[in-house]
Scaffold this motif. Sequence first.
Motif, PDB file in Angstrom:
ATOM      1  N   ALA A   1       4.698  -2.191   6.100  1.00  0.00           N
ATOM      2  CA  ALA A   1       5.567  -2.897   7.063  1.00  0.00           C
ATOM      3  C   ALA A   1       6.354  -4.004   6.363  1.00  0.00           C
ATOM      4  O   ALA A   1       5.774  -4.823   5.643  1.00  0.00           O
ATOM      5  CB  ALA A   1       4.709  -3.497   8.170  1.00  0.00           C
TER       6      ALA A   1
ATOM      7  N   ARG B   1       1.810  -6.923  17.030  1.00  0.00           N
ATOM      8  CA  ARG B   1       1.458  -5.534  17.383  1.00  0.00           C
ATOM      9  C   ARG B   1       0.639  -5.491  18.664  1.00  0.00           C
ATOM     10  O   ARG B   1       0.902  -4.665  19.559  1.00  0.00           O
ATOM     11  CB  ARG B   1       0.656  -4.898  16.243  1.00  0.00           C
ATOM     12  CG  ARG B   1       1.497  -4.576  15.035  1.00  0.00           C
ATOM     13  CD  ARG B   1       0.641  -4.040  13.902  1.00  0.00           C
ATOM     14  NE  ARG B   1       1.485  -3.646  12.776  1.00  0.00           N
ATOM     15  CZ  ARG B   1       1.178  -3.799  11.501  1.00  0.00           C
ATOM     16  NH1 ARG B   1       0.013  -4.334  11.159  1.00  0.00           N
ATOM     17  NH2 ARG B   1       2.000  -3.404  10.560  1.00  0.00           N
TER      18      ARG B   1
ATOM     19  N   ARG C   1      -6.133  -2.046   1.953  1.00  0.00           N
ATOM     20  CA  ARG C   1      -5.536  -3.289   1.457  1.00  0.00           C
ATOM     21  C   ARG C   1      -6.316  -3.800   0.250  1.00  0.00           C
ATOM     22  O   ARG C   1      -5.747  -4.375  -0.674  1.00  0.00           O
ATOM     23  CB  ARG C   1      -5.492  -4.340   2.578  1.00  0.00           C
ATOM     24  CG  ARG C   1      -4.502  -3.994   3.694  1.00  0.00           C
ATOM     25  CD  ARG C   1      -4.575  -5.040   4.782  1.00  0.00           C
ATOM     26  NE  ARG C   1      -3.715  -4.758   5.925  1.00  0.00           N
ATOM     27  CZ  ARG C   1      -4.037  -3.923   6.904  1.00  0.00           C
ATOM     28  NH1 ARG C   1      -5.169  -3.257   6.878  1.00  0.00           N
ATOM     29  NH2 ARG C   1      -3.205  -3.755   7.933  1.00  0.00           N
TER      30      ARG C   1
ATOM     31  N   ARG D   1       0.824  -1.223   0.000  1.00  0.00           N
ATOM     32  CA  ARG D   1       0.000   0.000   0.000  1.00  0.00           C
ATOM     33  C   ARG D   1       0.851   1.263   0.000  1.00  0.00           C
ATOM     34  O   ARG D   1       1.983   1.268   0.467  1.00  0.00           O
ATOM     35  CB  ARG D   1      -0.827   0.060   1.294  1.00  0.00           C
ATOM     36  CG  ARG D   1      -1.992  -0.846   1.324  1.00  0.00           C
ATOM     37  CD  ARG D   1      -2.977  -0.372   2.367  1.00  0.00           C
ATOM     38  NE  ARG D   1      -2.615  -0.699   3.738  1.00  0.00           N
ATOM     39  CZ  ARG D   1      -3.190  -0.141   4.802  1.00  0.00           C
ATOM     40  NH1 ARG D   1      -4.117   0.801   4.644  1.00  0.00           N
ATOM     41  NH2 ARG D   1      -2.838  -0.504   6.020  1.00  0.00           N
TER      42      ARG D   1
ATOM     43  N   LEU E   1       1.393 -10.673  12.361  1.00  0.00           N
ATOM     44  CA  LEU E   1       1.810  -9.294  12.642  1.00  0.00           C
ATOM     45  C   LEU E   1       0.774  -8.583  13.522  1.00  0.00           C
ATOM     46  O   LEU E   1       1.129  -7.735  14.348  1.00  0.00           O
ATOM     47  CB  LEU E   1       2.036  -8.537  11.317  1.00  0.00           C
ATOM     48  CG  LEU E   1       2.523  -7.085  11.429  1.00  0.00           C
ATOM     49  CD1 LEU E   1       3.767  -6.953  12.317  1.00  0.00           C
ATOM     50  CD2 LEU E   1       2.803  -6.515  10.046  1.00  0.00           C
TER      51      LEU E   1
ATOM     52  N   GLY F   1      -1.080  -1.324  10.526  1.00  0.00           N
ATOM     53  CA  GLY F   1      -0.518  -1.322   9.177  1.00  0.00           C
ATOM     54  C   GLY F   1      -0.528   0.080   8.582  1.00  0.00           C
ATOM     55  O   GLY F   1       0.452   0.522   7.971  1.00  0.00           O
TER      56      GLY F   1
ATOM     57  N   HIS G   1      -7.607  -9.776   8.375  1.00  0.00           N
ATOM     58  CA  HIS G   1      -6.421  -8.922   8.392  1.00  0.00           C
ATOM     59  C   HIS G   1      -6.655  -7.651   7.581  1.00  0.00           C
ATOM     60  O   HIS G   1      -6.024  -7.428   6.548  1.00  0.00           O
ATOM     61  CB  HIS G   1      -5.188  -9.680   7.879  1.00  0.00           C
ATOM     62  CG  HIS G   1      -3.961  -8.809   7.833  1.00  0.00           C
ATOM     63  ND1 HIS G   1      -3.332  -8.359   8.973  1.00  0.00           N
ATOM     64  CD2 HIS G   1      -3.286  -8.274   6.797  1.00  0.00           C
ATOM     65  CE1 HIS G   1      -2.318  -7.582   8.634  1.00  0.00           C
ATOM     66  NE2 HIS G   1      -2.265  -7.514   7.313  1.00  0.00           N
TER      67      HIS G   1
ATOM     68  N   ASN H   1      -1.352  -9.178   0.401  1.00  0.00           N
ATOM     69  CA  ASN H   1      -2.652  -8.541   0.681  1.00  0.00           C
ATOM     70  C   ASN H   1      -3.498  -8.387  -0.570  1.00  0.00           C
ATOM     71  O   ASN H   1      -2.953  -8.326  -1.676  1.00  0.00           O
ATOM     72  CB  ASN H   1      -2.405  -7.159   1.295  1.00  0.00           C
ATOM     73  CG  ASN H   1      -2.303  -7.225   2.799  1.00  0.00           C
ATOM     74  OD1 ASN H   1      -3.078  -7.911   3.455  1.00  0.00           O
ATOM     75  ND2 ASN H   1      -1.330  -6.493   3.362  1.00  0.00           N
TER      76      ASN H   1
HETATM   77  O1  LIG Z   1      -0.942  -2.410   6.142  1.00  0.00           O
HETATM   78  C1  LIG Z   1      -0.522  -2.942   5.133  1.00  0.00           C
HETATM   79  O2  LIG Z   1      -0.874  -2.595   4.006  1.00  0.00           O
HETATM   80  C2  LIG Z   1       0.488  -4.048   5.249  1.00  0.00           C
HETATM   81  C3  LIG Z   1       0.127  -5.088   6.256  1.00  0.00           C
HETATM   82  O3  LIG Z   1      -1.095  -5.681   6.004  1.00  0.00           O
HETATM   83  C4  LIG Z   1       0.240  -4.613   7.669  1.00  0.00           C
HETATM   84  O4  LIG Z   1      -0.649  -4.924   8.470  1.00  0.00           O
HETATM   85  O5  LIG Z   1       1.238  -3.947   8.003  1.00  0.00           O
END
Ligand SMILES: O=C(O)C[C@H](O)C(=O)O
Length: 341
Positions: A252, A181, A115, A109, A177, A239, A205, A147
């Motif tokens: 990320a 986080r 996404r 992105r 991830l 994200g 996600h 994604n």
């Molecule tokens: O946010 C994004 O586009 C990348 C990834 O899915 C994230 O969660 O870091």
Amino acid sequence: MMLRSIKSLATSPSSHILRRGYASEAVPDRKVAVLGAAGGIGQPLALLMKLNPLVSSLALYDIANTPGVAADVGHINTRSEVSGYSGEAELGKALEGADVVIIPAGVPRKPGMTRDDLFNINAGIVKGLCQAIAKYCPHALVNMISNPVNSTVPIAAEVFKKAGTYDPKRLFGVTTLDVVRAKTFYAGKAKVPVAEVNVPVVGGHAGITILPLFSQATPKANLSDAEITALTKRTQDGGTEVVEAKAGKGSATLSMAYAGAIFADACLKGLNGAPDVVECSYVQSTITELPFFASKVRLGKNGVEEVLGLGPLSDYEKEGLEKLKPELQSSIEKGIKFANQ
Ligand SMILES: O=C(O)C[C@H](O)C(=O)O
Ligand SMILES: NC(=O)c1ccc[n+]([C@@H]2O[C@H](COP(=O)([O-])OP(=O)(O)OC[C@H]3O[C@@H](n4cnc5c(N)ncnc54)[C@H](O)[C@@H]3O)[C@@H](O)[C@H]2O)c1
């Protein structure tokens, strides 16, 4: 216990000798393929997989620039043999014999994008790669990072169904991830040691489909409703926080490589028969009415051994669960429709 002692031996300075003797007999050979290995996630993920003593062969595939990454990573004195594969003609060789295939191939992105805005490009990339997986390593565990994960996993499932190779136990959307986080943000707010923190994250996600269950977080802390709301929002927007901070230079990569390496390691441990390997992942599921859903999953010799239930939810989490369902359902349907066009 056995695996742990071998792990420390395999990373010790004298590991070359141990590897050829005791350790190589005790740890099975495992091939891991990374598709998109020259990218922002792919490169640090290749490094982390090279450091993993459970890997004996590491195949790095991308449409370009893989020879350099493979030569670089290949000089590291750890167990695995590294090979680089560049361009579609070499994809089959990269995949043959793979036990685990990790897919971070596709575009990331930029600020202002969701996404789902990546769907048009990444859906086709994932479809092509999954067709090759069905052909060259139909029994591999597939770790989908590209994604929008909420749609790319259903796309992969449809491709495998068409090829007659679909095994829902072997297909995973990587949501680690979100867990990474949630743990970091919770530890900071609750003032508890981050290494001890556990927080399940369920749903999907993307945005509100990411549902951290802070009511189940350990160690327990007395956080206010406002603090839980803020932690939830920060995890859901994690994200985007990185995308905005990178200001047009992608999303990320380093934290994702770390998360991807943790999840692939869990898959390898499961394949090798280690007990009690549990991670959250977006998988085919019956724990809600949605056909794909992220929750805790027990990993074993065949991939998913058990999809664990949600456990008790707070009223706030119950509300979040109901809110996420329409978006997740429509992302799943979009993926299925695309794969069957
Ligand atoms: O946010 C994004 O586009 C990348 C990834 O899915 C994230 O969660 O870091
Ligand atoms: N699941 C998650 O939590 C998560 C986290 C971060 C990023 N992502 C996603 O991961 C993907 C990759 O992100 P990035 O930052 O590494 O992007 P990037 O652009 O830095 O790297 C992507 C790589 O994929 C390669 N690629 C493109 N088409 C390919 C194909 N057909 N076969 C093989 N490789 C191909 C590119 O050449 C490039 O090297 C994005 O879709 C991003 O949104 C997911």
